[in-house]
Design a protein around this motif. Structure first.
Motif, PDB file in Angstrom:
ATOM      1  N   ALA A 135       0.738  -1.175  -0.043  1.00 54.52           N
ATOM      2  CA  ALA A 135      -0.065   0.192   0.080  1.00 54.52           C
ATOM      3  C   ALA A 135       0.792   0.989   0.045  1.00 54.52           C
ATOM      4  CB  ALA A 135      -0.883  -0.018   1.346  1.00 54.52           C
ATOM      5  N   ARG A 136       1.952   1.270   0.906  1.00 58.05           N
ATOM      6  CA  ARG A 136       2.945   2.328   0.865  1.00 58.05           C
ATOM      7  C   ARG A 136       3.452   2.518  -0.608  1.00 58.05           C
ATOM      8  NH1 ARG A 136       5.099   1.640   5.645  1.00 58.05           N
ATOM      9  NH2 ARG A 136       6.804  -0.001   4.881  1.00 58.05           N
ATOM     10  N   GLU A 138       2.654   1.746  -3.527  1.00 63.99           N
ATOM     11  CA  GLU A 138       1.451   2.196  -4.341  1.00 63.99           C
ATOM     12  C   GLU A 138       1.379   3.850  -4.155  1.00 63.99           C
ATOM     13  OE1 GLU A 138      -3.222   1.465  -5.783  1.00 63.99           O
ATOM     14  OE2 GLU A 138      -2.122  -0.124  -4.697  1.00 63.99           O
ATOM     15  N   ARG A 139       1.165   3.999  -3.045  1.00 61.78           N
ATOM     16  CA  ARG A 139       1.316   5.506  -2.930  1.00 61.78           C
ATOM     17  C   ARG A 139       2.260   6.375  -3.320  1.00 61.78           C
ATOM     18  NH1 ARG A 139      -0.782   3.947   2.233  1.00 61.78           N
ATOM     19  NH2 ARG A 139       1.213   4.378   3.348  1.00 61.78           N
ATOM     20  N   GLU A 140       3.410   5.968  -3.109  1.00 60.14           N
ATOM     21  CA  GLU A 140       4.827   6.614  -3.589  1.00 60.14           C
ATOM     22  C   GLU A 140       4.755   6.350  -5.051  1.00 60.14           C
ATOM     23  OE1 GLU A 140       7.647   4.456  -1.125  1.00 60.14           O
ATOM     24  OE2 GLU A 140       7.259   5.507   0.765  1.00 60.14           O
ATOM     25  N   LEU A 142       2.384   6.490  -6.988  1.00 61.80           N
ATOM     26  CA  LEU A 142       1.488   7.562  -7.795  1.00 61.80           C
ATOM     27  C   LEU A 142       1.893   8.817  -7.956  1.00 61.80           C
ATOM     28  CD1 LEU A 142      -1.596   7.892  -8.750  1.00 61.80           C
ATOM     29  CD2 LEU A 142      -2.225   8.445  -6.202  1.00 61.80           C
ATOM     30  N   HIS A 154      -6.319  11.600 -12.632  1.00 61.00           N
ATOM     31  CA  HIS A 154      -6.383  10.843 -11.594  1.00 61.00           C
ATOM     32  C   HIS A 154      -6.649   9.428 -11.667  1.00 61.00           C
ATOM     33  CE1 HIS A 154      -5.838   9.912  -7.163  1.00 61.00           C
ATOM     34  NE2 HIS A 154      -6.897   9.252  -7.355  1.00 61.00           N
ATOM     35  N   ALA A 158      -3.914   6.464 -11.088  1.00 62.74           N
ATOM     36  CA  ALA A 158      -4.171   5.411  -9.817  1.00 62.74           C
ATOM     37  C   ALA A 158      -4.148   4.133 -10.640  1.00 62.74           C
ATOM     38  CB  ALA A 158      -5.273   5.848  -9.324  1.00 62.74           C
ATOM     39  N   SER A 161      -0.326   2.948 -11.196  1.00 70.45           N
ATOM     40  CA  SER A 161       0.362   2.786  -9.910  1.00 70.45           C
ATOM     41  C   SER A 161      -0.042   1.500  -9.368  1.00 70.45           C
ATOM     42  CB  SER A 161       0.231   4.091  -8.966  1.00 70.45           C
ATOM     43  OG  SER A 161      -1.117   4.221  -8.621  1.00 70.45           O
ATOM     44  N   THR A 165       2.151  -1.964  -8.805  1.00 72.55           N
ATOM     45  CA  THR A 165       2.401  -2.509  -7.480  1.00 72.55           C
ATOM     46  C   THR A 165       1.997  -3.847  -7.434  1.00 72.55           C
ATOM     47  OG1 THR A 165       2.168  -0.490  -6.578  1.00 72.55           O
ATOM     48  CG2 THR A 165       1.903  -1.917  -5.084  1.00 72.55           C
TER      49      THR A 165
END
Length: 203
Positions: A135-136, A138-140, A142, A154, A158, A161, A165
């Motif tokens: 999860a972390r 994927e955020r990074e 993005l 977006h 999204a 990413s 991931t």
């Protein structure tokens, strides 16, 4: 603009986390998660138990830096891709390079990740750490996508990413389950790259 270099304090913090993560991973794979204590991990790393808890809340959480293998390096590689050019091919290439023993990591490091993923299949706490790591990541990722695909909306960013991931996660898990690659490459890198190309085909 050149990226700001981490301070000496930050470098020491990261080094300590890596030493604890390596110790935790080795103990978990050698004697099992249940038989391993935070005290043992700290002792193996030559670090006090108090320092251990400054960095990690639980013994399972300590393996996160090992499971994040290559993430920062391959995201940095993506930042060098010319804006808007060959994005899917570039992502697949970066995934392949960073999960290859001749690229972003070592054979020993990959084998350790595989052993941990096997263990995570039988330990819910380790599985939860693996989920948080993904999860972390994927955020990074993005954020990297926004830099390289400025015209994309977006939803598209999204999806890219999430696909990248998920591909790394699925590729590593398939390799841990014994899946072989059919292109002659290292199974971890080949399976992850193939998974990304399939997942992103419609984007």
């Amino acid at each position: 603009m050149e990226a700001e270099q981490p301070s000496l304090r930050e470098r020491r913090r990261l080094q300590t986390r890596q030493e604890l993560a390596q110790a935790a991973a080795e103990l978990f794979t050698a004697q099992g998660v249940a038989a391993t204590t935070a005290e043992q991990i700290a002792g193996r790393a030559g670090i006090s138990l108090r320092t251990f808890y400054r960095h990690f809340r639980t013994k399972e959480e300590a393996i996160a830096p090992v499971l994040e293998i290559g993430a920062e390096r391959w995201q940095a590689a993506l930042r060098t891709v010319p804006v808007g050019e060959g994005w899917q091919t570039a992502v697949a290439g970066a995934v392949r390079a960073m999960l290859s023993p001749v690229g972003g990591t070592t054979e020993e490091g990959l084998e350790l990740v595989r052993d941990l993923l096997v263990a995570a299949g039988e330990d819910r706490e380790l599985a939860d750490v693996w989920a948080v790591v993904n999860a972390r990541s994927e955020r990074e990722l993005l954020a990297v996508m926004r830099e390289r695909l400025p015209e994309a909306g977006h939803l598209t960013l999204a999806l890219h990413s999430a696909a990248a991931t998920a591909a790394i996660r699925v590729g590593l898990e398939a390799w841990a389950e014994g899946e072989a690659a059919d292109d002659g490459g290292h199974p971890a890198s080949s399976l992850a790259a193939q998974a990304y190309l399939r997942l992103s085909a419609g984007l």
